[in-house]
Scaffold this active site. Structure first.
Site, PDB file in Angstrom:
ATOM      1  CB  ILE A 276      -0.946   0.047   1.219  1.00  0.00           C
ATOM      2  CG1 ILE A 276      -0.145  -0.093   2.514  1.00  0.00           C
ATOM      3  CG2 ILE A 276      -2.007  -1.015   1.138  1.00  0.00           C
ATOM      4  CD1 ILE A 276      -0.963   0.060   3.767  1.00  0.00           C
ATOM      5  N   GLY A 278       0.389   5.373   1.216  1.00  0.00           N
ATOM      6  CA  GLY A 278      -0.524   6.161   2.039  1.00  0.00           C
ATOM      7  C   GLY A 278      -1.047   7.415   1.396  1.00  0.00           C
ATOM      8  CD  GLU A 320       2.379   7.748   7.986  1.00  0.00           C
ATOM      9  OE1 GLU A 320       2.033   8.042   6.835  1.00  0.00           O
ATOM     10  OE2 GLU A 320       3.513   7.989   8.452  1.00  0.00           O
ATOM     11  CG  ASP A 321       1.972   4.561   4.282  1.00  0.00           C
ATOM     12  OD1 ASP A 321       2.931   4.236   5.005  1.00  0.00           O
ATOM     13  OD2 ASP A 321       2.123   4.983   3.126  1.00  0.00           O
ATOM     14  CG  HIS A 322       4.115  -1.222   5.391  1.00  0.00           C
ATOM     15  ND1 HIS A 322       3.849  -2.048   4.318  1.00  0.00           N
ATOM     16  CD2 HIS A 322       4.691  -2.013   6.345  1.00  0.00           C
ATOM     17  CE1 HIS A 322       4.251  -3.275   4.603  1.00  0.00           C
ATOM     18  NE2 HIS A 322       4.772  -3.275   5.812  1.00  0.00           N
TER      19      HIS A 322
END
Length: 541
Positions: A276, A278, A320-322
């Site tokens: 992904i 973010g 933070e997204d991962h």
């Protein structure tokens, strides 16, 4: 053990690796052509009975001026999703942030929405009576989003970066994927987490102008991270100077529309691991609160069990997204599939004014963070790039005796380089086709609110890439790929993050290299200024 035997073993390994890369790329290319050749079907959720439409809280963190910032932020106000089912929160560090007046203008231009702007330095949890700057870790994006997350309405949360533009039906299709709504009235398996394919459009050409002396200028508002919309930035007249000062955007544009897009699509098709970015992610607040609570999630052990719950749990991490996606992926939530890519919809990021050194620094920063988040994938990532992968395959074809006896391939260096060159030419042709497909914008719904940078070359978009300039960007990115990977993965662990130096730990958390005062580390170390308020269309929150 003879050198010829070692060469043969390495040759077999190289051929296997080449077949893996070929297979993965083929899956990604197939998916791109299948889903990004036409506008996706209309979403289901916006047209359900009103009481059945899920409420969505869109959270858009902003920092400074970005190219096309107003248009990107305004795209959430033009969604086909019911207005009364949307809550829109903008988040800035302080009222002095250059994005703040743009957001205020947006709110004035779009009355009637449940929309407001939160100012981080006025968050009582961080700066009020009983609050403390260290209640949230140093991650600047999480600090920015923290209050909006805590005050979200409904269960569905949609963090959406400020520099991303989305088409009118994206909210509906994201909700459809997350909740399992289908056009035939039946319900598919809902997902824990859904996201979009990101695409970068370098806008230096379309956003530049000329002054009275014929000198090319780029407006301050068009420069990534700029702070003065009234100023102009010189675009150097010489090709080399211009490429060095503004060519980073072309390199990023190339990466996102070729290598990244192919592998992003393929990995999300196979679904063997989270993959992904973010830019545009949607998930449930109830799920994130559950998986960050050690009393309800047994996989949280050690230090992870001591971190805050909810979004603040991720404030000590860099990617933070991962980390959010990975924790949701690994956590047991019965009845939900892991991650779903919303095929056909693009998260479009206009970019301008990025220099080549800035591009390199950006790639180094994220590679150094990713080498701890997805260690095995990062350590072999250099092998998926064209120059290296074609060399591996060429070595295998000229080292394994079977290819010599069955196909007549000479086992010589001259044959190796000839095969390598042929592979590179083929790779260039494939990347050119994939790039043109994505930048054609055939899957984008175009209306009066669609800016030029998002229309694509097939729908009147301003940015078109002739083969010569496209090839130079492709060649530059490919040549830089291996040195950047080597420097990032093998030769360091520190990153420059929002103007500060940090060391990335093996557990993906970060620590400041230069100690600062307690007050300073609370707000300034994460790149944000100081100030105090959260505003709702003119009134203090």
């Amino acid at each position: 053990m003879s050198s010829s035997f070692i060469a043969q073993v390495l040759g077999y390994v190289a051929i296997v690796w080449g077949l893996i890369v070929f297979s993965v790329q083929s899956i990604g290319i197939y998916k791109i052509f299948r889903y990004y050749s036409s506008v996706p079907a209309a979403p289901v959720s916006p047209y359900l009975p009103n009481h059945e439409v899920p409420h969505v809280t869109i959270i858009r963190p902003a920092k400074g001026l970005e190219p096309g910032l107003y248009e990107c932020l305004a795209s959430v106000f033009h969604q086909s999703y019911p207005k009364d089912k949307l809550t829109i929160y903008f988040c800035v560090s302080s009222r002095d942030d250059a994005a703040y007046p743009i957001i205020r203008k947006l709110l004035d231009d779009h009355p009637g929405f449940d929309a407001k702007v939160f100012v981080e330095t006025e968050d009582p949890y961080l700066h009020g009576d009983g609050g403390h700057v260290d209640n949230v870790g140093p991650n600047p994006k999480i600090r920015n989003l923290s209050r909006a997350y805590r005050e979200a309405r409904g269960d569905i949360i949609w963090p959406l970066d400020c520099n991303v533009w989305i088409a009118r039906d994206v909210a509906g299709r994201m909700v459809d994927k997350l909740c399992g709504f289908r056009a035939d009235g039946r319900r598919a398996t809902p997902f824990k987490f859904v996201h979009q394919l990101p695409l970068v459009v370098d806008t230096v050409t379309s956003m530049s102008s000329s002054n009275a002396q014929g000198q090319t200028l780029l407006s301050g508002s068009a420069v990534t991270g700029g702070s003065d919309a009234q100023s102009n930035v010189d675009v150097p007249s010489s090709v080399l100077s211009r490429s060095w000062a503004h060519g980073g955007g072309r390199l990023e544009e190339m990466f996102m529309a070729t290598t990244h897009a192919k592998f992003y699509g393929a990995i999300n098709t196979v679904g063997i691991a989270p993959c992904i970015v973010g830019k545009s992610n949607m998930f449930r607040k109830s799920h994130l609160d559950q998986v960050t609570d050690p009393a309800r999630n047994p996989i949280l052990t050690g230090r992870a069990a001591t971190l805050p719950k909810g979004l603040d749990h991720f404030s000590l991490f860099m990617c933070e997204d991962h980390v959010i996606g990975d924790l949701l992926w690994r956590s047991d939530l019965p009845g939900y599939a892991n991650h779903g890519l919303v095929w056909g919809d693009l998260a479009i990021q206009p970019m301008a004014g990025m220099s080549v050194p800035a591009y390199v620094a950006r790639r180094v920063r994220w590679l150094r963070a990713r080498k701890w988040t997805v260690r095995s994938a990062t350590f072999v990532e250099h092998g998926i790039e064209s120059l290296v992968c074609c060399f591996y395959v060429s070595f295998g074809l000229t080292s394994i005796p079977w290819f010599h006896y069955a196909l007549g391939i000479p086992q010589t260096w001259n044959a190796l380089w000839n095969i390598w060159f042929g592979g590179i030419v083929t790779w260039i042709a494939v990347d050119r086709i994939v790039f043109k497909k994505l930048h054609a914008g055939q899957s984008i719904y175009v209306d009066e609110h669609t800016p030029l940078f998002a229309r694509g070359t097939s729908r009147g978009g301003a940015e078109k890439r002739r083969f010569g300039e496209w090839f130079l960007a492709w060649l530059g990115r490919e040549i830089l790929a291996l040195p950047v990977w080597t420097w990032a993965v093998l030769l360091g662990a520190s990153v420059n993050w929002r103007g500060k130096r940090f060391r990335v730990r093996s557990d993906m958390t970060v620590v400041a290299i230069e100690p600062e005062s307690k007050e300073h580390t609370g707000s300034h170390q994460n790149g944000y200024g100081v100030g105090r308020t959260s505003t709702t269309r003119g009134k203090i929150d």
